[in-house]
Design a protein around this motif. Structure first.
Motif, PDB file in Angstrom:
ATOM      1  N   ASN A  78      20.380  50.667  33.524  1.00  0.00           N
ATOM      2  CA  ASN A  78      19.542  51.768  33.075  1.00  0.00           C
ATOM      3  C   ASN A  78      18.767  52.467  34.173  1.00  0.00           C
ATOM      4  O   ASN A  78      19.128  53.547  34.623  1.00  0.00           O
ATOM      5  CB  ASN A  78      18.538  51.277  32.023  1.00  0.00           C
ATOM      6  CG  ASN A  78      19.171  50.387  31.001  1.00  0.00           C
ATOM      7  OD1 ASN A  78      18.857  49.216  30.941  1.00  0.00           O
ATOM      8  ND2 ASN A  78      20.080  50.911  30.222  1.00  0.00           N
ATOM      9  N   CYS A  79      17.688  51.826  34.594  1.00  0.00           N
ATOM     10  CA  CYS A  79      16.637  52.556  35.283  1.00  0.00           C
ATOM     11  C   CYS A  79      16.833  52.705  36.786  1.00  0.00           C
ATOM     12  O   CYS A  79      16.421  53.710  37.364  1.00  0.00           O
ATOM     13  CB  CYS A  79      15.292  51.897  35.002  1.00  0.00           C
ATOM     14  SG  CYS A  79      14.858  51.905  33.251  1.00  0.00           S
ATOM     15  N   ALA A  80      17.437  51.711  37.438  1.00  0.00           N
ATOM     16  CA  ALA A  80      17.506  51.781  38.895  1.00  0.00           C
ATOM     17  C   ALA A  80      18.327  52.960  39.371  1.00  0.00           C
ATOM     18  O   ALA A  80      18.042  53.537  40.428  1.00  0.00           O
ATOM     19  CB  ALA A  80      18.068  50.476  39.461  1.00  0.00           C
ATOM     20  N   GLN A  81      19.356  53.354  38.597  1.00  0.00           N
ATOM     21  CA  GLN A  81      20.165  54.469  39.061  1.00  0.00           C
ATOM     22  C   GLN A  81      19.388  55.779  39.066  1.00  0.00           C
ATOM     23  O   GLN A  81      19.781  56.737  39.736  1.00  0.00           O
ATOM     24  CB  GLN A  81      21.430  54.595  38.239  1.00  0.00           C
ATOM     25  CG  GLN A  81      21.261  54.739  36.762  1.00  0.00           C
ATOM     26  CD  GLN A  81      22.594  54.601  36.051  1.00  0.00           C
ATOM     27  OE1 GLN A  81      23.494  55.407  36.228  1.00  0.00           O
ATOM     28  NE2 GLN A  81      22.734  53.561  35.253  1.00  0.00           N
ATOM     29  N   SER A  82      18.258  55.836  38.341  1.00  0.00           N
ATOM     30  CA  SER A  82      17.409  57.027  38.408  1.00  0.00           C
ATOM     31  C   SER A  82      16.851  57.233  39.809  1.00  0.00           C
ATOM     32  O   SER A  82      16.523  58.367  40.194  1.00  0.00           O
ATOM     33  CB  SER A  82      16.255  56.919  37.407  1.00  0.00           C
ATOM     34  OG  SER A  82      16.720  56.834  36.082  1.00  0.00           O
ATOM     35  N   LEU A  83      16.726  56.136  40.563  1.00  0.00           N
ATOM     36  CA  LEU A  83      16.221  56.260  41.925  1.00  0.00           C
ATOM     37  C   LEU A  83      17.200  57.016  42.820  1.00  0.00           C
ATOM     38  O   LEU A  83      16.798  57.593  43.838  1.00  0.00           O
ATOM     39  CB  LEU A  83      15.922  54.887  42.531  1.00  0.00           C
ATOM     40  CG  LEU A  83      14.531  54.308  42.267  1.00  0.00           C
ATOM     41  CD1 LEU A  83      14.355  53.972  40.798  1.00  0.00           C
ATOM     42  CD2 LEU A  83      14.279  53.078  43.120  1.00  0.00           C
TER      43      LEU A  83
END
Length: 396
Positions: free
Chosen positions: A77-82
């Motif tokens: 989910n979230c780490a790829q937003s970085l």
């Protein structure tokens, strides 16, 4: 569907298989640095792999008997937003520990008063010099008690409408002012969910992910990614027993001799095959360079109740014996380390799968509005400043 699954003679398979033969017991960091944890990501984090290469890597990981790090919030989910919204310092500090499994992540999204309306959250982050001061209450936070990093959605501008005044932060879960209380469920296993209380937590401004006000767009993208990731064949969040394993187990113990149970099992099996074909269709889209759409909502909407039916039928096939703890319905199956591989645990936990990551009602709205073009649900507060809508609610 227009694709062919890669065969044993595919040229990409040899180097990957050779790597696992040379590294029979790789660490999480070694797998991450080789690009095998998120092969579709750009280098150096991944291999810029297309769908075909991703499938080959998955097959070779399974063949080698290797388990990649399980860090679902970060990896799925979230780490790829970085990659697109994070700073270089955030990528450097957070990505390798996340991909290697060293730092577990959690999502600080849901709140007690919000129900399924994430936009109605009340946690507030107020800018104070080089920090944001956060005060609020989160609930149903998976793995908060084990997490090193929390992805927090909070309201930074109460004068904006509820979906426009949100921002997202990367939070150290051991910061002063964070208190975690476990939610004990009926499975008798260690808790997964928690309440998280934030009392004047000071988060450095450089932990803001993206720009202030980007929170709604970021979190909806992350939830959509999670819905796809949770739509694998297993009954619970894509893990654990599948419909095929159910049929094999029922045949093993002779339960299919019961005509009524056999008819029900056939129906569940057909559902499982439909989900498998939907997954292949998604793979076909990736292999043919089609842009992903909101199909993750369809997958999750179908997969969650299907998983409940899988484990329910396994339990009912045992009769009274199914009430005895540890009495496995199919003794020869699923001896893995994953807690969801346990049929008892999967049964008790299954009630959560139609609630977590979007309730069935929310997912049906997503399909109706974004795919079928039906009118959106009326929300009179959607365009009002959040502070005004909140004041009206308090006044009754």
């Amino acid at each position: 569907m227009d694709f062919e699954l890669p065969g044993e003679d595919h040229p990409s398979r040899g180097p990957i298989r050779a790597w696992f033969e040379a590294n029979p017991h790789p660490s999480g960091l070694a797998l991450a640095q080789a690009g095998f944890v998120v092969p579709h990501w750009p280098k150096p984090w991944g291999l810029e792999a297309d769908a075909e290469l991703q499938l080959i890597i998955d097959q070779e990981i399974k063949r080698a008997g290797v388990h990649v790090p399980r860090n679902p919030v970060a990896i799925n989910n979230c780490a790829q937003s970085l990659l697109t919204h994070g700073t270089e310092a955030q990528r450097r500090d957070f990505l390798w520990p996340a991909l290697s499994g060293e730092h577990v992540w959690c999502m600080l999204f849901s709140e007690p008063s919000g129900g399924s309306d994430l936009g109605a959250l009340r946690t507030v982050a107020r800018r104070d010099g080089d920090d944001y001061v956060v005060k609020g209450h989160k609930i149903w936070t998976s793995l908060a008690h084990k997490a090193k990093v929390g992805v927090l959605v909070a309201r930074t501008d109460p004068d904006q409408p509820k979906h426009k005044g949100l921002s997202e932060f990367l939070v150290d879960m051991d910061m002063p002012g964070i208190r975690i209380r476990p939610i004990i469920d009926m499975s008798a296993h260690e808790n997964e969910y928690n309440e998280v209380f934030l009392e004047d937590v000071r988060i450095p401004a450089d932990r803001l992910l993206g720009r202030e006000g980007d929170g709604w767009a970021l979190c909806t993208t992350q939830l959509q990614t999670e819905r796809v990731a949770l739509s694998r064949p297993g009954a619970i969040w894509g893990h654990g027993p599948s419909a095929r394993e159910l049929i094999e187990g029922l045949a093993e113990v002779g339960a299919l001799q019961d005509g009524a149970l056999r008819d029900e099992a056939a129906q569940v099996y057909v559902e499982g095959e439909i989900l498998r074909l939907l997954a292949y269709r998604a793979l076909s889209d990736r292999m043919n360079a089609q842009t992903p759409g909101p199909e993750g909502a369809i997958h999750k909407m179908l997969a969650a109740p299907h998983g409940q039916r899988v484990v329910d039928l396994a339990k009912r096939s045992q009769g009274a014996r199914g009430m005895i703890a540890g009495e496995k319905p199919f003794p020869s199956q699923l001896a893995g380390d994953d807690p969801y591989d346990d049929w008892d645990h999967a049964f008790w936990f299954s009630q959560a799968v139609t609630l977590g990551v979007g309730t069935q009602e929310v997912l049906k709205n997503v399909v109706a509005e974004r795919m079928l073009g039906l009118p959106r649900d009326l929300d009179p507060t959607a365009r009002q400043p959040w502070s005004e809508a909140r004041r009206k609610q308090q006044m009754g």
